[in-house]
Design a protein around this motif. Sequence first.
Motif: not given
Lengths: 241, 500
Positions: B337-341
């Motif tokens: 998944e897209d990493a949540t910054p």
Amino acid sequence: MPAKADILARLQRDILLLQGIKSPSLQAVDETGLGRINEAFPHGVFPRSALHEFFCTSQESATASMAFISGIVSALTKSKGVVMWISSSRRIFPPALNAFGIQPGQVIFLELQKEKEVAWAVEEALKCRSLSAVIGEMQELSFTASRRYQLAIEQSGVGCFVIRRNPKNRTTASVTRWQVETIRSGQPDDLPGVGYPRWQVSLLKVRNGKPGSWNVEWVKGAFRTVSKLAILHREAQKKTG
Amino acid sequence: MARRFVSIWLPCLVTDWHIRKQPQLHNMPFVLKAPVRNRIVVTAVSPAALSLGIRTGTTLADAKALVPSLQALEHKLGLAEQLLQRMAEWCIRFTPVAAPDPLGGLLLDASGCAHLWGGEDAYLADICKRLTARGYSVRAAMADTIGAAWAVARYGNTAPVVDSGHHRKILLSLPVSSLRLEEEMIVRLHKLGLRQIKDVMALPQTSLRRRFGAQLIQRINQALGDEEECIQPVYPPEPFQERLPCLEPIRTLTGIEIALHHLLAALCDRLRKEGKGLRSAFFRVYRVDGGTQGIEIGTNRSSHNEEHLFHLFSLKLSTIEPKEGIELFLLEATKVEDATPLQESLWEEGSGLQDPRLAELVDRLAGKLGQEAICRYLPAEHWWPERSFKKAASLDELPAAGWKLDRPRPLQLLSPPERIDVTAPIPDYPPMLFRYKGSVHKIVKADGPERIEQEWWIQDGKHRDYYCVEDEEGRRYWLFRSGHYNEEETPSWFLHGFFA
């Protein structure tokens, strides 16, 4: 060459520091709102990063211990921060935690099968700095385990509260040991009905402090110590009419 | 070397896909419908419906008048494009350069590929056979140019493989609509009596350009091969996978750990660069004796933290049996998944549930104790206390409603409530004493009753009258009576909780 007394004083300070008790200059005074109870602790401040043990004999006193712990934790964290509650048989009713200042959504419950798993999980949780407190319910706590907890606490600074039902082993490395029992609540002017929760809080052991026993009430989100004399006085009044 | 192109035409792509998904639709007339300017219009027609005379563009009402038993399915937007994209990726088995055709169908650059199938006829036949086996109706053609292959696939009535250099002759007799022109231009050409490509080519180029614009000339030149045309090929997504072959078989735990470190470093490096994090990963070892073993981990929040992931694996590494030795390690991120910054907090305290270190702790606990052991509770919209809270799905889930705080509630709740014997005056007084687990409690103070009705949308159990009571020794309980007093039966009393 420094004087002998200076060396002794410095060593004593170092020992206190090693035991997880910071000097009071770093902390605000009376964060917990425990009032007179604070006099029992070293430097007069509740040791927040330490292992606290609560002995209880029955379901009722366990409930009182939980409420007392919740009150302290909510005061220390200002109702923010995440609490991990680890037990092998969850009976806690999450909505009721609101009354003691803890947001139930901020509590992560670990519901485990075995005591051994509880002991492991408590130690693992104590290593995580982002928790504000760890509350564990277990019957037995060995001396070695308590030492390990205390070491983890000194690394991370997380407070640990262990609730023990009918414990056999009483030799542990805990900083404080408490016993909280429910006592009869009082109502102003003897009005009917159940009053504010009232407990007899006994500090059985405190490292470098003075043990004692107090009557404490939880009133509208804060502790209030009730003097025993006042209770005795009221009861005497009741008898004589 | 001459360039060779394949054009594949799938005339009933979407309806064929529906038949594949629902085999009972086979041989049944059905159409796809979509609203266009307040009318429901047929957008695709199945072969069976086509033979009954239904065409795309008619309204659904007209089509139903024609065939009353007609089934109409919902038209999914973008389905055709998705299917073509996937099929183009699938076609990479035939040639490295494959693309979905913007005009529908697929385009393959087959230069230098056909000899691997033993000739162009066999090559084309294999493509058609495989697609037909999957339930699609297919027409394909092969020629020197994209334009010629496109035209022959759709309009040609000769052999599908146009020999190299022969496409010009075949194109001449094909209709002008095979030139990939706009509908409007085809109509204008037809009006002028220009029906076949040879009619158009007989005219001088300058007058064609003046009358029809540059596009017609370009399309003719592209079809004949006088003008270059290129394909935008698809690139299949590269799986998040790392391999580590070993020269000598690995037999020790230390060796496995080193290998895992190497793989994690490479994988996390790639994840970090692409701004992604993994949610689950699979570590597989291939032994010398041919056996394989694997361990799987999952995380609560997408992570590309090497140390943390290694820790999660290390809890399970001891289950791997190397036996004679391991020759290949494979690490695959199965869910990415897209990493949540995260915003770095200035102060350590009060970081709350969003803290990545907390998520890592929960992963570690879940890895050893199981995900179901970890609970967080949120309010549920119920009156009965045992139903008034529910498990949260994740660490981030926020409460949909507030907690009900107006009534006193016990800190510990018994589930289920335990039956007690009471002595209580009727009708609505709290009990005077009750017996629980063998000991008698004499009640001195009481609050109540607080009636909690059965919830009509569940219709389960009787209403309850709750009392908070305090006994002589100051212990506080939550009791309730289930139901009314009446002549047939005395209601039962229960202990439901302990107040602090």
